[in-house]
Design an enzyme around this catalytic site. Structure first.
Site, PDB file in Angstrom:
ATOM      1  CG  ASP A 129       1.479  86.667  -7.615  1.00 55.47           C
ATOM      2  OD1 ASP A 129       1.480  85.445  -7.471  1.00 55.47           O
ATOM      3  OD2 ASP A 129       2.499  87.352  -7.828  1.00 55.47           O
ATOM      4  CG  ASP A 176       3.725  82.181  -5.091  1.00 51.24           C
ATOM      5  OD1 ASP A 176       4.606  82.908  -5.562  1.00 51.24           O
ATOM      6  OD2 ASP A 176       3.813  81.635  -3.967  1.00 51.24           O
ATOM      7  CD  GLU A 198       7.422  81.293  -8.481  1.00 46.97           C
ATOM      8  OE1 GLU A 198       8.474  81.857  -8.186  1.00 46.97           O
ATOM      9  OE2 GLU A 198       6.554  81.005  -7.637  1.00 46.97           O
ATOM     10  CG  HIS A 203       8.759  89.498  -7.374  1.00 46.30           C
ATOM     11  ND1 HIS A 203       8.322  88.706  -8.419  1.00 46.30           N
ATOM     12  CD2 HIS A 203       8.437  88.849  -6.241  1.00 46.30           C
ATOM     13  CE1 HIS A 203       7.744  87.619  -7.908  1.00 46.30           C
ATOM     14  NE2 HIS A 203       7.791  87.694  -6.596  1.00 46.30           N
ATOM     15  CG  ASP A 204      10.980  85.986  -6.453  1.00 48.50           C
ATOM     16  OD1 ASP A 204      10.749  86.732  -5.478  1.00 48.50           O
ATOM     17  OD2 ASP A 204      10.172  85.137  -6.870  1.00 48.50           O
TER      18      ASP A 204
HETATM   19  C1  NOJ Z   1       7.519  82.872  -5.174  1.00 45.47           C
HETATM   20  C2  NOJ Z   1       7.407  84.347  -5.159  1.00 45.47           C
HETATM   21  O1  NOJ Z   1       7.772  84.858  -6.407  1.00 45.47           O
HETATM   22  C3  NOJ Z   1       8.299  84.839  -4.037  1.00 45.47           C
HETATM   23  O2  NOJ Z   1       8.417  86.235  -4.052  1.00 45.47           O
HETATM   24  C4  NOJ Z   1       7.735  84.356  -2.736  1.00 45.47           C
HETATM   25  O3  NOJ Z   1       8.612  84.696  -1.685  1.00 45.47           O
HETATM   26  C5  NOJ Z   1       7.540  82.844  -2.741  1.00 45.47           C
HETATM   27  N1  NOJ Z   1       6.966  82.366  -3.965  1.00 45.47           N
HETATM   28  C6  NOJ Z   1       6.632  82.416  -1.625  1.00 45.47           C
HETATM   29  O4  NOJ Z   1       5.313  82.766  -1.918  1.00 45.47           O
END
Ligand code: NOJ
Length: 530
Positions: A98, A199, A260, A322-323
């Protein structure tokens, strides 16, 4: 021409804190992952993507990096990482990291220096703006609640944080910052990692004029959602730097980049970031936003993606990460959780594109219910009770039915789901009908089929709107995927006439006999036909 490995790959996302703890501190680590490489290899995936493992004060659990060149002690050491990389490669598993370079931790030496005065050499490495204390420079909001601007008493200026206030946004417009971030990427490429997930890649550049984000008419209880956040993301400069990043990664051979792209614009924007010369892949998050459980809503996402991407870019589907809440719970009707999960897994792993599996999906892990007192995620803590945060999808991986589910000897950092006696790897390995064995068989079939990995996608007309069917074709090979989203038995002819015999090669119902038209599908049945 050789096909890039990532086009036909299946990628498995690991959230390292929650996968496997090797040293009994209740937090997952690198040695834990290494100890489970056989499991990952047997599952049949091609690569793992690790959520951040760099040194971090863990205000956002690793997405706040204080040293890009070191491993956080909670996860182990650089030797542990080297061992993981080597052993994974020996087993033919690629390793993707990541890359969190929109922001750092406020404990990063760069930020410490930057905030020390208005004139230090790194004074301009973050986004600093003059203003009056108590009156932020504009209406930009943090994803995790409140103004994105934080007052610094020392510099008597504001600095920008789009996430927690401990995650200051870097100033990508400063060439030294850009150079240093490219060095970070090079360091890990030199180490031999197989690629990166970038990210929030579309947030790197912000509007130089600091224009207010236009407010939306429709109001949400989450302040961030009340604006079209157009001046804090997707600035034109971002696409240029993405092209440079891609060029750098490409210079190392066949590695992968995945973006992302945090956007409200959906498929169009995923395409924008993956046009030729840009990133290899961008997560298509549209399944995460599907409300209800119908063939139409999933088909719409796929049809639009196919139309927009055509041959110019390669799709990349996910059901969860994970989000976001576990997909099996999101699409649950309380009765057919596993049937629906198998149906969606069949879709995910047979569409044209690179699929990602989030750890635990393959055993049917549900969303954890975490009470406020046990919350860890800053998003949940800040936005409670409007939002519960992301802890529910980060509960420990369920390896067996012991007290802490075989994840750790000690009490884990997040509670283990109460269903661990039923939903766990050990039990499912021994049950031929388990969701785990379903994933394994499906992945095996996919691996053996060029049509499923690389073939064209051709939609098939169905005579029932709740059946989603498509062909995947590659040369002579043809596979037909039929997915019944109904809770009832349905008959479909799939626009075929006459009395064809169709040979099922895989499915939820273990069919041995050839199928004749019309095909009678059981509730939530998935069939792959040759
Ligand atoms: C996206 C990530 O997937 C998330 O987990 C994170 O809190 C934010 N970006 C900030 O880096």
């Amino acid at each position: 021409m050789k096909t890039n490995w990532w086009k036909s790959a299946v990628i498995y996302q690991i959230y390292p804190r929650s996968f496997k703890d090797s040293n009994g501190d209740g937090i997952g680590d690198l040695k834990g992952i290494t100890s489970k490489l056989d499991y990952i290899a047997e599952l049949g995936v091609d690569a793992i993507w690790l959520s951040p493992i760099y040194r971090s004060p863990m205000k956002d659990f690793g997405y706040d990096v204080s040293d890009y060149y070191d491993i956080d002690p909670v996860f182990g050491s650089m030797e542990d990482f080297d061992e993981l990389l080597q052993k994974a490669h020996e087993k033919g598993i690629k390793v993707i990291l990541d890359m969190v370079i929109n922001h750092t931790s406020d404990q990063h030496p760069w930020f410490k220096e930057s905030r020390s005065s208005r004139t230090n050499p790194k004074a301009d490495w973050y986004i600093w703006v003059d203003g009056e204390r108590g009156t932020p420079p504009n209406n930009w909001q943090s994803y995790f609640g409140g103004s994105a601007w934080n007052w610094d008493e020392n510099r008597k200026q504001y600095y920008l944080c789009l996430f927690t206030k401990e995650q200051p946004d870097l100033n990508w417009r400063n060439p030294e910052v850009k150079k240093e971030l490219f060095n970070v990427v090079k360091f890990w490429l030199d180490k031999g990692v197989d690629g990166f997930r970038f990210d929030v890649v579309n947030l790197y550049y912000k509007d130089t004029k600091l224009r207010n984000n236009p407010p939306k008419k429709k109001k949400s209880e989450i302040e961030f959602e009340n604006y079209y956040n157009i001046f804090t993301k997707d600035r034109p400069e971002t696409l240029l730097v993405v092209e440079e990043l891609q060029e750098l990664v490409d210079s190392y051979g066949d590695r992968v980049t995945i973006g992302e792209v945090a956007t409200d614009l959906g498929v169009i924007q995923y395409f924008e970031y993956t046009k030729p010369g840009r990133l290899n892949l961008a997560f298509n998050f549209e399944f995460k936003d599907v409300r209800g459980f119908s063939a139409r809503s999933f088909r719409d996402v796929v049809e639009l993606t196919e139309k927009v991407f055509e041959d110019a870019a390669w799709p990349c589907y996910v059901l969860g990460n994970h989000d976001s809440p576990r997909f099996i719970s999101r699409f649950s009707d309380g009765k057919h959780e596993e049937d629906r999960a198998k149906l969606l897994a069949t879709m995910l792993l047979t569409l044209r594109g690179t699929p990602f599996i989030y750890m635990g999906e393959e055993i049917g892990m549900r969303e954890g219910e975490i009470p406020f007192e046990k919350l860890q995620d800053p998003e949940g803590i800040n936005l409670w009770p409007k939002r519960k945060g992301r802890d529910g999808c980060r509960t420990p991986m369920q390896w067996n039915d012991t007290e802490y589910a075989g994840f750790s000897e000690a009490e884990p950092w997040l509670p283990v789901n109460p269903d661990k006696d039923i939903v766990n790897v050990e039990k499912e390995q021994n049950d031929p009908k388990s969701i785990l064995n379903y994933y394994k068989e499906l992945l095996k079939l996919r691996k053996s089929s060029s049509a499923l990995k690389l073939g064209e996608y051709i939609a098939v007309e169905t005579d029932n709107p709740e059946v989603f069917a498509y062909l995947r074709t590659y040369g002579e090979e043809e596979k037909l995927v039929i997915l019944n989203f109904n809770a009832e038995t349905v008959k479909v002819r799939l626009g075929l006439s006459g009395s064809r015999e169709l040979k099922p090669v895989f499915g939820t119902h273990d069919r041995k006999e050839s199928l004749s038209l019309p095909i009678e599908l059981a509730p939530f049945e998935a069939i792959i036909v040759e």
